[in-house]
Write a protein that holds these residues in place. Structure first.
Motif, mmCIF file in Angstrom:
data_model
loop_
_atom_site.group_PDB
_atom_site.id
_atom_site.type_symbol
_atom_site.label_atom_id
_atom_site.label_comp_id
_atom_site.label_asym_id
_atom_site.label_seq_id
_atom_site.Cartn_x
_atom_site.Cartn_y
_atom_site.Cartn_z
ATOM 1 N N GLN A 26 0.835 -1.204 0.000
ATOM 2 C CA GLN A 26 0.000 0.000 0.000
ATOM 3 C C GLN A 26 0.871 1.255 0.000
ATOM 4 N N LYS A 27 1.943 1.240 0.764
ATOM 5 C CA LYS A 27 2.839 2.401 0.831
ATOM 6 C C LYS A 27 3.475 2.671 -0.532
ATOM 7 N N GLN A 28 3.936 1.614 -1.203
ATOM 8 C CA GLN A 28 4.519 1.766 -2.535
ATOM 9 C C GLN A 28 3.479 2.277 -3.524
ATOM 10 N N PHE A 29 2.256 1.750 -3.428
ATOM 11 C CA PHE A 29 1.179 2.182 -4.317
ATOM 12 C C PHE A 29 0.884 3.674 -4.125
ATOM 13 N N ILE A 30 0.783 4.103 -2.872
ATOM 14 C CA ILE A 30 0.487 5.510 -2.584
ATOM 15 C C ILE A 30 1.620 6.405 -3.068
ATOM 16 N N GLU A 78 3.713 5.827 -5.549
ATOM 17 C CA GLU A 78 3.665 5.847 -7.022
ATOM 18 C C GLU A 78 2.509 6.711 -7.520
ATOM 19 N N LEU A 79 1.353 6.581 -6.882
ATOM 20 C CA LEU A 79 0.190 7.386 -7.262
ATOM 21 C C LEU A 79 0.448 8.863 -7.014
ATOM 22 N N ALA A 80 1.086 9.192 -5.900
ATOM 23 C CA ALA A 80 1.418 10.585 -5.592
ATOM 24 C C ALA A 80 2.384 11.148 -6.629
ATOM 25 N N LYS A 81 3.369 10.360 -7.004
ATOM 26 C CA LYS A 81 4.352 10.802 -8.001
ATOM 27 C C LYS A 81 3.688 11.049 -9.356
ATOM 28 N N ASN A 82 2.783 10.147 -9.761
ATOM 29 C CA ASN A 82 2.133 10.271 -11.070
ATOM 30 C C ASN A 82 1.077 11.369 -11.112
ATOM 31 N N SER A 83 0.473 11.693 -9.966
ATOM 32 C CA SER A 83 -0.604 12.687 -9.957
ATOM 33 C C SER A 83 -0.132 14.076 -9.576
ATOM 34 N N GLY A 84 1.077 14.202 -9.051
ATOM 35 C CA GLY A 84 1.569 15.505 -8.624
ATOM 36 C C GLY A 84 1.062 15.910 -7.251
ATOM 37 N N MET A 85 0.414 14.994 -6.539
ATOM 38 C CA MET A 85 -0.074 15.259 -5.187
ATOM 39 C C MET A 85 0.996 14.840 -4.186
ATOM 40 N N THR A 86 0.868 15.316 -2.958
ATOM 41 C CA THR A 86 1.773 14.871 -1.911
ATOM 42 C C THR A 86 1.316 13.492 -1.427
ATOM 43 N N THR A 87 2.221 12.795 -0.737
ATOM 44 C CA THR A 87 1.855 11.469 -0.238
ATOM 45 C C THR A 87 0.774 11.557 0.835
ATOM 46 N N SER A 88 0.769 12.620 1.622
ATOM 47 C CA SER A 88 -0.275 12.753 2.644
ATOM 48 C C SER A 88 -1.633 13.014 2.001
#
Length: 93
Positions: free
Chosen positions: A3-7, A9-19
């Motif tokens: 889940q941490k890796q998924f979040i 990767e998703l944050a990196k691809n969307s330009g959002m922060t991990t939080s």
């Protein structure tokens, strides 16, 4: 993928922060759970659908003890992938 890796990767691809991405994932899971608990099907076009499936109470025979036992009913969450997603996973050759 955890889940941490998924979040991450998703944050990196969307330009959002991990939080922000973590909060979005938590809200998504909460909303799906609420909808399914209210007997609604959550359909995401191009991805699939989430729905509640209820199994009825049933009798089980134990051949070792030669007794019948009652298995209680249960409720589970079922995901059905869309045809588009299936096609992406199994490309035509």
């Amino acid at each position: 993928m955890t889940q941490k890796q998924f979040i991450n990767e998703l944050a990196k691809n969307s330009g959002m922060t991990t939080s922000e991405t973590t909060q979005l994932m938590e809200q998504f899971c909460t909303l799906v759970t609420e909808c399914v608990n209210n007997d609604q099907t959550v359909m995401l076009q191009g991805f699939g659908s989430f729905e509640k499936k209820t199994k009825a109470e049933r009798q089980m025979y134990n051949p070792a003890t030669k007794d019948y036992r009652t298995i209680p009913g249960s409720t589970s969450l079922v995901f059905k992938p869309s045809t588009l997603l299936k096609d992406k996973l199994n490309p035509q050759q």
